[in-house]
Write a protein that holds these residues in place. Structure first.
Motif, PDB file in Angstrom:
ATOM      1  N   PRO A 110      36.893  50.191  10.054  1.00 44.71           N
ATOM      2  CA  PRO A 110      35.557  50.657  10.468  1.00 44.71           C
ATOM      3  C   PRO A 110      35.575  52.071  11.051  1.00 44.71           C
ATOM      4  N   LEU A 111      36.673  52.430  11.713  1.00 45.79           N
ATOM      5  CA  LEU A 111      36.759  53.769  12.287  1.00 45.79           C
ATOM      6  C   LEU A 111      37.006  54.825  11.212  1.00 45.79           C
ATOM      7  N   ALA A 112      37.562  54.405  10.072  1.00 47.74           N
ATOM      8  CA  ALA A 112      37.735  55.349   8.961  1.00 47.74           C
ATOM      9  C   ALA A 112      36.372  55.846   8.489  1.00 47.74           C
ATOM     10  N   HIS A 113      35.401  54.953   8.482  1.00 49.75           N
ATOM     11  CA  HIS A 113      34.047  55.351   8.084  1.00 49.75           C
ATOM     12  C   HIS A 113      33.431  56.283   9.129  1.00 49.75           C
ATOM     13  N   LEU A 114      33.811  56.107  10.387  1.00 52.16           N
ATOM     14  CA  LEU A 114      33.332  57.005  11.433  1.00 52.16           C
ATOM     15  C   LEU A 114      33.959  58.391  11.274  1.00 52.16           C
ATOM     16  N   VAL A 115      35.245  58.432  10.913  1.00 53.66           N
ATOM     17  CA  VAL A 115      35.907  59.707  10.635  1.00 53.66           C
ATOM     18  C   VAL A 115      35.209  60.412   9.472  1.00 53.66           C
ATOM     19  N   ALA A 116      34.914  59.648   8.419  1.00 58.19           N
ATOM     20  CA  ALA A 116      34.221  60.227   7.264  1.00 58.19           C
ATOM     21  C   ALA A 116      32.856  60.776   7.669  1.00 58.19           C
ATOM     22  N   LEU A 117      32.178  60.066   8.552  1.00 63.71           N
ATOM     23  CA  LEU A 117      30.864  60.512   9.009  1.00 63.71           C
ATOM     24  C   LEU A 117      30.972  61.818   9.794  1.00 63.71           C
ATOM     25  N   GLU A 118      32.037  61.955  10.596  1.00 62.32           N
ATOM     26  CA  GLU A 118      32.231  63.204  11.338  1.00 62.32           C
ATOM     27  C   GLU A 118      32.299  64.395  10.384  1.00 62.32           C
ATOM     28  N   TRP A 119      33.067  64.235   9.299  1.00 65.73           N
ATOM     29  CA  TRP A 119      33.213  65.329   8.344  1.00 65.73           C
ATOM     30  C   TRP A 119      31.951  65.516   7.504  1.00 65.73           C
ATOM     31  N   ASP A 120      31.268  64.418   7.239  1.00 63.45           N
ATOM     32  CA  ASP A 120      30.051  64.503   6.432  1.00 63.45           C
ATOM     33  C   ASP A 120      28.956  65.265   7.167  1.00 63.45           C
ATOM     34  N   LEU A 162      29.449  67.777   9.317  1.00 59.58           N
ATOM     35  CA  LEU A 162      29.766  69.169   9.614  1.00 59.58           C
ATOM     36  C   LEU A 162      28.906  70.087   8.754  1.00 59.58           C
ATOM     37  N   PRO A 163      28.170  71.003   9.365  1.00 60.15           N
ATOM     38  CA  PRO A 163      27.286  71.870   8.588  1.00 60.15           C
ATOM     39  C   PRO A 163      28.029  72.966   7.843  1.00 60.15           C
ATOM     40  N   THR A 164      29.147  73.427   8.399  1.00 61.43           N
ATOM     41  CA  THR A 164      29.945  74.478   7.776  1.00 61.43           C
ATOM     42  C   THR A 164      31.406  74.127   7.958  1.00 61.43           C
ATOM     43  N   SER A 165      32.284  75.018   7.515  1.00 62.98           N
ATOM     44  CA  SER A 165      33.718  74.788   7.699  1.00 62.98           C
ATOM     45  C   SER A 165      34.236  75.435   8.978  1.00 62.98           C
ATOM     46  N   SER A 166      33.339  75.835   9.877  1.00 59.05           N
ATOM     47  CA  SER A 166      33.743  76.367  11.184  1.00 59.05           C
ATOM     48  C   SER A 166      33.997  75.187  12.110  1.00 59.05           C
ATOM     49  N   ILE A 167      35.213  74.697  12.087  1.00 57.96           N
ATOM     50  CA  ILE A 167      35.529  73.435  12.744  1.00 57.96           C
ATOM     51  C   ILE A 167      35.970  73.654  14.180  1.00 57.96           C
ATOM     52  N   ARG A 168      35.441  72.833  15.079  1.00 51.85           N
ATOM     53  CA  ARG A 168      35.839  72.819  16.478  1.00 51.85           C
ATOM     54  C   ARG A 168      36.237  71.392  16.845  1.00 51.85           C
ATOM     55  N   PRO A 169      37.222  71.218  17.729  1.00 48.97           N
ATOM     56  CA  PRO A 169      37.702  69.871  18.061  1.00 48.97           C
ATOM     57  C   PRO A 169      36.608  68.915  18.522  1.00 48.97           C
ATOM     58  N   HIS A 170      35.609  69.427  19.275  1.00 46.71           N
ATOM     59  CA  HIS A 170      34.584  68.528  19.796  1.00 46.71           C
ATOM     60  C   HIS A 170      33.717  67.938  18.692  1.00 46.71           C
ATOM     61  N   MET A 171      33.758  68.535  17.495  1.00 47.14           N
ATOM     62  CA  MET A 171      32.994  67.999  16.375  1.00 47.14           C
ATOM     63  C   MET A 171      33.702  66.813  15.720  1.00 47.14           C
ATOM     64  N   LEU A 172      34.986  66.641  16.026  1.00 42.17           N
ATOM     65  CA  LEU A 172      35.806  65.639  15.346  1.00 42.17           C
ATOM     66  C   LEU A 172      36.575  64.787  16.358  1.00 42.17           C
ATOM     67  N   PRO A 173      35.889  64.117  17.266  1.00 42.89           N
ATOM     68  CA  PRO A 173      36.598  63.391  18.329  1.00 42.89           C
ATOM     69  C   PRO A 173      37.485  62.253  17.827  1.00 42.89           C
ATOM     70  N   VAL A 174      37.012  61.495  16.843  1.00 40.42           N
ATOM     71  CA  VAL A 174      37.807  60.371  16.341  1.00 40.42           C
ATOM     72  C   VAL A 174      38.892  60.868  15.387  1.00 40.42           C
ATOM     73  N   THR A 175      38.546  61.830  14.543  1.00 33.70           N
ATOM     74  CA  THR A 175      39.541  62.416  13.636  1.00 33.70           C
ATOM     75  C   THR A 175      40.737  62.946  14.417  1.00 33.70           C
ATOM     76  N   SER A 176      40.465  63.689  15.482  1.00 36.90           N
ATOM     77  CA  SER A 176      41.552  64.300  16.244  1.00 36.90           C
ATOM     78  C   SER A 176      42.413  63.256  16.944  1.00 36.90           C
ATOM     79  N   LEU A 177      41.828  62.123  17.335  1.00 34.79           N
ATOM     80  CA  LEU A 177      42.623  61.063  17.948  1.00 34.79           C
ATOM     81  C   LEU A 177      43.556  60.410  16.927  1.00 34.79           C
ATOM     82  N   PHE A 178      43.061  60.173  15.726  1.00 36.97           N
ATOM     83  CA  PHE A 178      43.927  59.602  14.687  1.00 36.97           C
ATOM     84  C   PHE A 178      45.039  60.577  14.319  1.00 36.97           C
ATOM     85  N   SER A 179      44.695  61.851  14.253  1.00 35.75           N
ATOM     86  CA  SER A 179      45.703  62.861  13.956  1.00 35.75           C
ATOM     87  C   SER A 179      46.771  62.888  15.043  1.00 35.75           C
TER      88      SER A 179
END
Length: 276
Positions: A73-83, A85-102
Motif C-alpha cells: 500500500p505504501l508503494a502506491h503512496l510513493v507513486a502518488l508522491e511522484w505523480d 510533482l509538478p516539475t522535476s525540481s525535486i525537494r526532499p519535503h515533496m517525497l517524505p515516504v520515498t526518502s524513507l524507503f530510500s
C-alpha cells in the motif's frame, strides 16, 4: 535546454538515473520540464517497484527502490508522491515516504551506517525534549507546571517500558551534563538492534525532527498519535504563542514540516512491523 530536445536514447538514460541523483544531490533543475508522464506500481520476484514511464526508481547509490510486498500500500503512496510533482525540481519535503524507503535500503546490510545511526539517536536521550524543564520562576511557574503535567507521565511510561530510570535537566539548576547511565544506554541499544531497516529509518527521522527519543518511541509503539507528538514537541512554543502571539507564516511552515515528518515516520514504522 528542454528535455524534449534530447535524443530518445539520452532521454531514456536520463530517466533511469535522474530519480537517484535527484534524491542524492537535491538538484535544482528548473531548466527541465517534467519528463515522465505515468507512474506505476508493479511486482517482480517477490518485491514491489515504483516506476516512472516503466523505469524503476532508484536509491542514491543506484539500487532499485525495492518495497516489501507486505508494504505494498505504501508503494502506491510513493507513486502518488511522484505523480503529484509538478516539475522535476525535486525537494526532499515533496517525497517524505520515498526518502524513507530510500534511507531504509541504504541501511540494509550496512552495519557501519546502522551503528552511526544508533550513536546519533541515542544522544537525544541525554537532552530529550521531555527531559528538559523550565525554571520555576519563568512565566510565574506556569510553563513548568504544564511541562510536568504533560511530560512526566511520558517519562514514566518510557521508564516502565524499558525498566530504566531516566535523569532530567532541572531548569532551576541550569543546563548541565545529563548523561544517562551506562545500564540505560545498554538497554536502549538492545532495542535499537531489534529494529529492521525500515523501522530504523522511520525512527531516525522522527527523533531528529522532534528532538525526542522518548516521544518517538511512544509514537512508534502506538502510545501516542502523530498530532500528540507534534503538540508535545512544541509545548513551550505553543505556551509562548498563546501568551505573545505567533508569526503565522513561519510557525505554520514549521508546524507543517514537523507534522509531515512525524506522520510519515509513524506510517512507515507501522507497516514495517509486519516484517518482524
Amino acid at each position: 535546454m528542454m528535455l524534449r530536445g534530447i535524443s530518445l536514447a539520452r532521454k531514456q538514460l536520463f530517466s533511469r538515473n535522474f530519480c537517484a541523483n535527484a534524491i542524492k544531490n537535491n538538484v535544482k533543475s528548473d531548466g527541465f520540464r517534467r519528463f515522465w508522464k505515468n507512474t506505476s506500481v508493479s511486482g517482480e520476484n517477490g518485491k514491489v517497484f515504483v516506476k516512472l514511464d516503466g523505469h524503476s526508481l532508484k536509491t542514491p547509490s543506484g539500487k532499485k527502490l525495492e518495497i516489501p510486498t507486505t508494504m505494498q500500500p505504501l508503494a502506491h503512496l510513493v507513486a502518488l508522491e511522484w505523480d503529484r510533482l509538478p516539475t522535476s525540481s525535486i525537494r526532499p519535503h515533496m517525497l517524505p515516504v520515498t526518502s524513507l524507503f530510500s534511507r531504509a535500503m541504504e541501511l540494509t546490510d550496512a552495519e557501519n551506517e546502522k551503528k552511526r545511526v544508533f550513536d546519533q539517536v541515542i544522544k537525544f536521550l541525554d537532552t530529550d525534549t521531555v527531559l528538559v524543564y523550565a525554571p520555576a520562576e519563568e512565566y510565574e511557574g506556569k510553563l513548568l507546571k504544564e511541562q510536568q503535567k504533560k511530560w512526566l507521565p511520558l517519562k514514566k511510561a518510557f521508564e516502565e517500558m524499558f525498566n530504566v530510570q531516566l535523569k532530567h535537566l532541572d531548569g532551576d539548576v541550569g543546563i548541565i551534563s545529563n548523561k544517562q547511565s551506562i545500564e540505560t544506554h545498554e538497554t536502549i541499544q538492545k532495542w535499537l538492534n531489534s529494529l529492521n531497516p525500515w523501522q530504523l529509518a522511520a525512527f531516525e527521522r522522527c527523533v531528529a525532527s522532534s528532538k525526542s527519543f522518548i516521544l518517538s518511541t511512544l509514537l512508534l509503539q502506538g502510545s501516542l498519535s502523530s498530532e500528540e507528538v507534534v503538540e508535545l514537541t512544541n509545548l513551550e512554543l505553543c505556551f509562548q504563542t498563546n501568551k505573545w502571539g505567533s508569526l503565522e507564516d513561519a510557525h505554520d511552515m514549521d508546524h507543517h514540516d514537523l507534522r509531515q515528518k512525524v506522520s510519515s515516520s509513524a506510517l512507515v514504522f507501522q507497516f514495517a512491523n509486519t516484517l518482524n
